[in-house]
Design a protein around this motif. Structure first.
Motif, PDB file in Angstrom:
ATOM      1  N   GLN A 122       0.774  -1.108  -0.063  1.00 31.30           N
ATOM      2  CA  GLN A 122       0.113   0.029   0.073  1.00 31.30           C
ATOM      3  C   GLN A 122       1.000   1.267   0.088  1.00 31.30           C
ATOM      4  O   GLN A 122       0.599   2.271  -0.590  1.00 31.30           O
ATOM      5  N   ARG A 123       1.825   1.105   0.740  1.00 36.37           N
ATOM      6  CA  ARG A 123       2.743   2.211   0.973  1.00 36.37           C
ATOM      7  C   ARG A 123       3.535   2.601  -0.685  1.00 36.37           C
ATOM      8  O   ARG A 123       3.663   3.702  -1.029  1.00 36.37           O
ATOM      9  N   ALA A 124       3.898   1.498  -1.228  1.00 34.61           N
ATOM     10  CA  ALA A 124       4.815   1.575  -2.272  1.00 34.61           C
ATOM     11  C   ALA A 124       3.971   2.067  -3.407  1.00 34.61           C
ATOM     12  O   ALA A 124       4.465   2.770  -4.430  1.00 34.61           O
ATOM     13  N   ALA A 125       2.635   1.764  -3.237  1.00 31.94           N
ATOM     14  CA  ALA A 125       1.595   2.098  -4.457  1.00 31.94           C
ATOM     15  C   ALA A 125       1.443   3.597  -4.591  1.00 31.94           C
ATOM     16  O   ALA A 125       0.773   4.055  -5.513  1.00 31.94           O
ATOM     17  N   ARG A 126       1.940   4.258  -3.832  1.00 31.35           N
ATOM     18  CA  ARG A 126       1.871   6.018  -3.821  1.00 31.35           C
ATOM     19  C   ARG A 126       2.245   6.053  -5.644  1.00 31.35           C
ATOM     20  O   ARG A 126       1.915   7.072  -5.996  1.00 31.35           O
ATOM     21  N   LEU A 127       3.487   5.555  -5.940  1.00 30.22           N
ATOM     22  CA  LEU A 127       4.103   5.599  -7.404  1.00 30.22           C
ATOM     23  C   LEU A 127       4.125   4.263  -7.683  1.00 30.22           C
ATOM     24  O   LEU A 127       4.919   3.279  -7.083  1.00 30.22           O
ATOM     25  N   ASN A 129      11.416   2.578  -3.460  1.00 33.76           N
ATOM     26  CA  ASN A 129      10.353   2.287  -3.216  1.00 33.76           C
ATOM     27  C   ASN A 129       8.973   2.224  -4.161  1.00 33.76           C
ATOM     28  O   ASN A 129       8.101   1.766  -3.805  1.00 33.76           O
ATOM     29  N   THR A 130       9.167   2.599  -5.218  1.00 33.58           N
ATOM     30  CA  THR A 130       8.349   2.716  -6.191  1.00 33.58           C
ATOM     31  C   THR A 130       7.751   1.263  -6.363  1.00 33.58           C
ATOM     32  O   THR A 130       8.720   0.219  -6.509  1.00 33.58           O
ATOM     33  N   LEU A 131       6.522   0.984  -6.620  1.00 32.20           N
ATOM     34  CA  LEU A 131       5.920  -0.513  -6.922  1.00 32.20           C
ATOM     35  C   LEU A 131       6.198  -0.814  -8.387  1.00 32.20           C
ATOM     36  O   LEU A 131       5.833  -0.037  -9.313  1.00 32.20           O
ATOM     37  N   LEU A 132       6.910  -1.945  -8.817  1.00 33.73           N
ATOM     38  CA  LEU A 132       7.167  -2.189 -10.197  1.00 33.73           C
ATOM     39  C   LEU A 132       6.479  -3.487 -10.506  1.00 33.73           C
ATOM     40  O   LEU A 132       5.970  -4.307  -9.694  1.00 33.73           O
ATOM     41  N   TYR A 133       5.715  -3.402 -11.879  1.00 32.61           N
ATOM     42  CA  TYR A 133       4.753  -4.383 -12.303  1.00 32.61           C
ATOM     43  C   TYR A 133       5.518  -5.209 -13.501  1.00 32.61           C
ATOM     44  O   TYR A 133       6.375  -4.555 -14.343  1.00 32.61           O
ATOM     45  N   THR A 134       5.531  -6.433 -13.517  1.00 35.19           N
ATOM     46  CA  THR A 134       5.731  -7.300 -14.633  1.00 35.19           C
ATOM     47  C   THR A 134       5.055  -6.823 -15.987  1.00 35.19           C
ATOM     48  O   THR A 134       4.091  -5.983 -15.986  1.00 35.19           O
ATOM     49  N   GLU A 135       5.596  -7.266 -17.022  1.00 28.43           N
ATOM     50  CA  GLU A 135       4.834  -7.273 -18.327  1.00 28.43           C
ATOM     51  C   GLU A 135       3.603  -8.177 -17.936  1.00 28.43           C
ATOM     52  O   GLU A 135       3.686  -9.004 -17.095  1.00 28.43           O
ATOM     53  N   MET A 136       2.444  -7.986 -18.629  1.00 29.94           N
ATOM     54  CA  MET A 136       1.295  -8.990 -18.600  1.00 29.94           C
ATOM     55  C   MET A 136       1.906 -10.185 -19.073  1.00 29.94           C
ATOM     56  O   MET A 136       2.231 -10.459 -20.061  1.00 29.94           O
ATOM     57  N   VAL A 137       1.536 -11.210 -18.037  1.00 26.20           N
ATOM     58  CA  VAL A 137       1.776 -12.597 -18.322  1.00 26.20           C
ATOM     59  C   VAL A 137       0.522 -13.591 -18.455  1.00 26.20           C
ATOM     60  O   VAL A 137      -0.461 -13.177 -17.531  1.00 26.20           O
ATOM     61  N   THR A 138       0.323 -14.014 -19.497  1.00 31.21           N
ATOM     62  CA  THR A 138      -1.018 -14.667 -19.569  1.00 31.21           C
ATOM     63  C   THR A 138      -1.155 -16.076 -18.819  1.00 31.21           C
ATOM     64  O   THR A 138      -0.222 -16.741 -18.555  1.00 31.21           O
ATOM     65  N   MET A 140     -11.658   2.411  -0.495  1.00 30.35           N
ATOM     66  CA  MET A 140     -10.913   1.817  -1.647  1.00 30.35           C
ATOM     67  C   MET A 140      -9.400   2.456  -2.049  1.00 30.35           C
ATOM     68  O   MET A 140      -9.259   3.806  -1.729  1.00 30.35           O
ATOM     69  N   HIS A 141      -8.293   1.823  -2.124  1.00 27.15           N
ATOM     70  CA  HIS A 141      -7.113   2.290  -2.602  1.00 27.15           C
ATOM     71  C   HIS A 141      -7.116   2.581  -4.070  1.00 27.15           C
ATOM     72  O   HIS A 141      -6.905   1.510  -4.884  1.00 27.15           O
ATOM     73  N   LEU A 142      -7.308   3.725  -4.494  1.00 27.81           N
ATOM     74  CA  LEU A 142      -7.330   4.017  -6.172  1.00 27.81           C
ATOM     75  C   LEU A 142      -6.217   4.762  -6.515  1.00 27.81           C
ATOM     76  O   LEU A 142      -5.705   5.746  -6.080  1.00 27.81           O
ATOM     77  N   SER A 143      -5.481   4.163  -7.461  1.00 29.53           N
ATOM     78  CA  SER A 143      -4.374   4.770  -8.160  1.00 29.53           C
ATOM     79  C   SER A 143      -4.858   5.229  -9.543  1.00 29.53           C
ATOM     80  O   SER A 143      -6.012   4.573 -10.196  1.00 29.53           O
ATOM     81  N   ALA A 178       0.627  16.369  -7.245  1.00 29.39           N
ATOM     82  CA  ALA A 178      -0.616  16.961  -7.157  1.00 29.39           C
ATOM     83  C   ALA A 178      -1.796  16.036  -7.161  1.00 29.39           C
ATOM     84  O   ALA A 178      -2.793  16.165  -6.496  1.00 29.39           O
ATOM     85  N   PHE A 179      -1.780  14.686  -7.958  1.00 31.16           N
ATOM     86  CA  PHE A 179      -2.715  13.887  -7.664  1.00 31.16           C
ATOM     87  C   PHE A 179      -2.913  13.242  -6.150  1.00 31.16           C
ATOM     88  O   PHE A 179      -4.058  13.110  -5.573  1.00 31.16           O
ATOM     89  N   LEU A 180      -1.646  13.048  -5.594  1.00 33.57           N
ATOM     90  CA  LEU A 180      -1.894  12.614  -4.160  1.00 33.57           C
ATOM     91  C   LEU A 180      -2.526  13.757  -3.464  1.00 33.57           C
ATOM     92  O   LEU A 180      -3.211  13.227  -2.433  1.00 33.57           O
ATOM     93  N   ASP A 181      -1.953  14.926  -3.690  1.00 37.03           N
ATOM     94  CA  ASP A 181      -2.582  15.989  -2.751  1.00 37.03           C
ATOM     95  C   ASP A 181      -4.183  16.208  -2.869  1.00 37.03           C
ATOM     96  O   ASP A 181      -4.948  16.406  -2.026  1.00 37.03           O
ATOM     97  N   ASP A 182      -4.790  15.789  -4.104  1.00 37.87           N
ATOM     98  CA  ASP A 182      -6.057  15.768  -4.506  1.00 37.87           C
ATOM     99  C   ASP A 182      -6.727  14.794  -3.739  1.00 37.87           C
ATOM    100  O   ASP A 182      -8.010  14.730  -3.818  1.00 37.87           O
ATOM    101  N   GLY A 183      -6.114  13.692  -3.269  1.00 33.29           N
ATOM    102  CA  GLY A 183      -6.670  12.638  -2.414  1.00 33.29           C
ATOM    103  C   GLY A 183      -6.704  11.429  -3.154  1.00 33.29           C
ATOM    104  O   GLY A 183      -7.195  10.250  -2.595  1.00 33.29           O
ATOM    105  N   LEU A 184      -6.113  11.099  -4.300  1.00 34.88           N
ATOM    106  CA  LEU A 184      -5.552   9.789  -4.854  1.00 34.88           C
ATOM    107  C   LEU A 184      -4.605   9.174  -4.129  1.00 34.88           C
ATOM    108  O   LEU A 184      -3.926   9.680  -3.402  1.00 34.88           O
ATOM    109  N   ASP A 185      -4.919   7.776  -3.840  1.00 37.02           N
ATOM    110  CA  ASP A 185      -3.877   7.130  -3.269  1.00 37.02           C
ATOM    111  C   ASP A 185      -2.867   6.641  -3.737  1.00 37.02           C
ATOM    112  O   ASP A 185      -1.668   6.603  -3.123  1.00 37.02           O
ATOM    113  N   GLY A 186      -2.715   6.689  -5.030  1.00 31.30           N
ATOM    114  CA  GLY A 186      -1.582   6.290  -5.830  1.00 31.30           C
ATOM    115  C   GLY A 186      -1.559   6.836  -7.212  1.00 31.30           C
ATOM    116  O   GLY A 186      -2.428   7.157  -7.749  1.00 31.30           O
TER     117      GLY A 186
END
Length: 339
Positions: free
Chosen positions: A16-21, A44-53, A214-217, A230-238
């Motif tokens: 949840q913390r990492a998902a800020r970015l 800290n940044t949350l990293l994603y794989t390529e999509m794996v089917t 909900m945690h919305l990015s 700016a988006f984080l300041d607006d209240g978005l979670d990530g």
């Protein structure tokens, strides 16, 4: 182990913390070499794989697609599929491999993905998404999340998106990343789908107000850390950033740790130095230099020597016998031009 629909699985505080970015999953781009490179710039940044089917893992046995380096944590596996039990099996394989999060792709608009009835086309089949997410949650203890669009084709996002989020929330899915554009499954290419449909950031902001638990990015068209803040300041979670993080990685990730109140990475040259042992090991195991350096072309974007850097890596790293001295030569060329 079966979890009831009304039983909310606790989010990992670290994820949840990492998902800020986060850096978006991008086919052919965010492979393990790219992620290792990105991790050197941000702890800290949350990293994603390529999509794996899911079929590739479950039916094809392509478990090499799950390979990653331990240094890449926090890291999320994005899965594509539409069969609940197959996705559950794939999620289990991902969890066993040690991924911190399993994400379901409900946003990719490519023809190849549509033909498999997954990706953005799932926005038209919300009950299937619920069934898939529930099966995945029942299979693993790590968090299951969703990445989606605001709608597809002639759907009305103001109606579709809140219904979609409400269904997910009802089965305990707490974290969703919303690409703030529609996807047009007919008439637009995947590339055009990243640019032509208009962005609707306000709708995503309203969803956060409507679903405060909900945690919305937010994703789509975001290119800078200033926009992210700016988006984080607006209240978005990530905030999730895609192409800018790939093409101008230092501009996005070099200062990203400041979002967590931590010191940013020190220098581009330091990142290059940090890659050398990794690349040497990759080559020693039979890999090619360009498999890694192709992800590093944008490191000096906008800086003196950037063109020379790209030129040397693009031409000299391709050969089967290319070694890390090519990278060292490219770095010296940059430093000389900057002096």
């Amino acid at each position: 182990m079966t979890k009831h629909a009304d039983q909310t699985k606790p989010m990992s505080a670290n994820i949840q913390r990492a998902a800020r970015l986060s850096v978006a999953p991008m086919m052919d781009w965010t492979d393990r070499h790219c992620r290792y490179f990105h991790r050197l710039m941000s702890r800290n940044t949350l990293l994603y794989t390529e999509m794996v089917t899911a079929p590739a893992l479950v039916r094809g046995g392509a478990l090499h697609l799950l390979d990653y380096s331990p240094q890449e944590h926090p890291i999320a596996l994005q899965l594509g599929g539409s069969d609940p039990q197959e996705l559950a099996q794939a999620a289990r394989l991902g969890a066993q491999a040690g991924y911190d999060e399993i994400n379901l792709n409900c946003g990719c608009p490519s023809d190849r993905v549509q033909s498999g009835t997954f990706g953005a086309i799932l926005m038209q089949h919300p009950q299937t998404v619920v069934d898939c997410v529930t099966a995945m949650q029942d299979a693993v203890d790590v968090e299951v999340t969703v990445k989606c669009r605001i709608g597809v084709d002639d759907q009305t996002p103001e109606d579709v998106l809140p219904d979609f989020l409400s269904r997910l929330q009802a089965v305990g899915c707490q974290r969703v990343t919303v690409h703030a554009r529609k996807a047009w499954l007919q008439g637009l290419s995947p590339k055009e789908n990243r640019d032509i449909p208009p962005l609707d950031y306000d709708l995503v902001r309203r969803m956060k107000a409507e679903f405060p638990a909900m945690h919305l990015s937010i994703n789509g068209g975001i290119t800078t850390l200033a926009q992210t803040q700016a988006f984080l300041d607006d209240g978005l979670d990530g905030v999730m950033i895609g192409r800018a993080a790939y093409h101008q990685p230092w501009d996005v990730l070099g200062g990203a740790d400041s979002l967590w109140g931590e010191a940013p990475a020190q220098s581009r040259a330091e990142i290059v130095a940090g890659m050398l042992p990794y690349i040497s090991d990759h080559i020693a195991q039979g890999g090619r230099l360009h498999q890694v350096t192709r992800h590093m072309l944008g490191l000096f974007a906008g800086q003196p020597g950037a063109r020379k850097w790209r030129q040397i890596l693009s031409t000299q790293a391709q050969g089967p016998d290319a070694r890390i001295d090519v990278l060292e030569t490219a770095l010296q060329a940059v430093l000389q031009e900057a002096a």
